[in-house]
Design an enzyme around this catalytic site. Structure first.
Site, PDB file in Angstrom:
ATOM      1  N   GLU A 172      -8.585  -6.248  -4.198  1.00  0.00           N
ATOM      2  CA  GLU A 172      -7.848  -7.391  -3.658  1.00  0.00           C
ATOM      3  C   GLU A 172      -8.814  -8.483  -3.226  1.00  0.00           C
ATOM      4  OE1 GLU A 172      -4.648  -8.697  -0.192  1.00  0.00           O
ATOM      5  OE2 GLU A 172      -5.037  -6.575  -0.575  1.00  0.00           O
ATOM      6  N   ASP A 174      -8.535  11.027   1.694  1.00  0.00           N
ATOM      7  CA  ASP A 174      -7.354  11.244   0.862  1.00  0.00           C
ATOM      8  C   ASP A 174      -6.546   9.950   0.828  1.00  0.00           C
ATOM      9  OD1 ASP A 174      -4.891  11.972  -0.262  1.00  0.00           O
ATOM     10  OD2 ASP A 174      -4.989  14.002   0.575  1.00  0.00           O
TER      11      ASP A 174
END
Length: 414
Positions: free
Chosen positions: A110, A314
């Site tokens: 981004e 994770d």
């Protein structure tokens, strides 16, 4: 390419021969490591995928560490996906576990995110740095048991309260590091959920908690009338938006805050404390409440996701990590700002933290591996993520208050 990292005895023909055996039905994709080293197996899979799809996987196959080092993190490996990595800062952090200036590693696609967080970091520095504290810690797993009726449910709840020591003994026999902190029962008709909470030290601890809870559940079944239906009953709650995590916490609950002088707000953020506080109230608090959001913040998920990717966390647990509340308050002479992340699940050992590139990201923060005392490195990582999130919130909210958000994106060509 990955072939360069292979052993001298390995040849392209080895990979082609393996691919041919898969095509002929002699081998399955997951069996290739039984017949060759990990890099050769990955090359063979790329050949198969390229033939089937017509795609060129040359870039995917150009990775910097031996495929064997990813063995515990992936199955059927064909290569790696590279995400651009940048740093914000350095930012001054006054934490209980992390004290000093640190660059914050962020991996993202981004555009403008790093620039925004970096601006926020510079403002935090001008204000003397940000404080950060882990206020609660514990990884949870909540199995669901079936009972005959509510009377049996009440009996199970009473038994659990009287026998938490026996459950802890069974759970802790499965791990050298985990410690059962408490068990909280929830009754819904003839279903009983037991929310086990563990201190998992420097590990994120989901696997540790699951294995330990399995052992404890065996004791419950042996000593009561309850029957285990599922080791996870979704009251944990893992990788799903959940109010229980916002209220009770999961992983680490961590807060970062700062008081910024009015002149710094005006000179560096080009707005006023009053304007930023109003944007936060009407956007993050009222707007989020109207939307029935579980996160009352502007874009905490951006920083959490980028730092998760950079440090081997994770990625799916960004769902819980973005469960955060941002506050902005005008105080005498300036702006008080805070971000409280209720359920940030992070670790510095195990899982993706063992991958060489992600371990380097942890090393940038000085938190790779186990801490001394145990758990201090994961606490430090949580504090760094919270401070990065605060920097991101300050930058975005001030851009909205000054009406510079769209122009900033235009200037950066994003």
């Amino acid at each position: 390419m990955s072939d360069d990292a292979a052993t001298d005895s390995e040849t392209p023909e080895d990979a082609e021969a393996l691919a041919e055996r898969v095509r002929d039905g002699e081998l399955r994709l997951h069996e290739l490591e039984d017949h060759a080293d990990a890099d050769t197996a990955a090359t063979a899979r790329r050949l198969l995928v390229e033939t089937q799809s017509g795609a060129d996987l040359g870039t995917v196959g150009d990775y910097a560490f031996p495929a064997a080092e990813a063995d515990s993190a992936i199955e059927n490996m064909v290569g790696t996906v590279q995400v651009p990595l940048g740093v914000a800062g350095p930012v001054r952090i006054h934490g209980a576990a992390l004290d000093g200036e640190r660059y914050l590693p962020l991996a993202t696609t981004e555009g403008a995110l790093l620039a925004s967080v970096n601006r926020g970091c510079s403002v935090l520095n001008d204000a003397g740095g940000s404080a950060a504290r882990v206020t609660k810690s514990g990884m949870t797993r909540a199995p669901v048991f079936r009972v005959a009726d509510v009377a049996e449910a009440e009996a199970l709840v009473s038994w659990v309260r009287d026998n938490e020591g026996a459950l802890a003994e069974a759970a802790e026999e499965t791990t050298n590091h985990g410690e059962l902190l408490d068990v909280t029962p929830y009754v819904v008709g003839n279903s009983v959920y037991l929310r086990f909470r563990y201190d998992t030290k420097d590990a994120m601890g989901m696997n540790m908690a699951t294995i330990a809870t399995r052992a404890a559940a065996d004791v419950v079944e042996a000593e009561t009338e309850a029957s285990l239906v599922a080791l996870s009953g979704n009251l944990c709650s893992d990788k799903k938006p959940a109010a229980v995590n916002a209220v009770e916490g999961r992983g680490r609950s961590v807060t970062a805050d700062v008081t910024i002088p009015q002149e710094t707000v005006e000179e560096r953020l080009h707005t006023t404390p009053e304007a930023i506080a109003e944007v936060n109230t009407r956007k993050n608090l009222v707007g989020s409440a109207k939307a029935a959001s579980l996160g009352f913040n502007a874009h905490v998920a951006n920083v959490v996701a980028a730092m998760f990717l950079a440090t081997g966390q994770d990625a799916a647990q960004v769902v819980e990590g973005a469960n955060a509340i941002t506050t902005m308050e005008v105080v005498d002479g300036g702006l008080y700002a805070s971000v409280s992340l209720a359920s940030l699940e992070v670790g510095t050992v195990g899982g993706g933290t063992k991958l060489p590139t992600q371990n380097e990201g942890l090393s940038v923060l000085g938190v790779a591996g186990g801490g001394d005392p145990a758990g201090s490195n994961a606490d430090a990582l949580a504090e760094a993520v919270a401070v990065g999130s605060l920097a991101g919130e300050l930058s975005l909210l001030s851009a909205l208050a000054s009406r510079h958000l769209s122009s900033a994106h235009e200037d950066l060509g994003r």
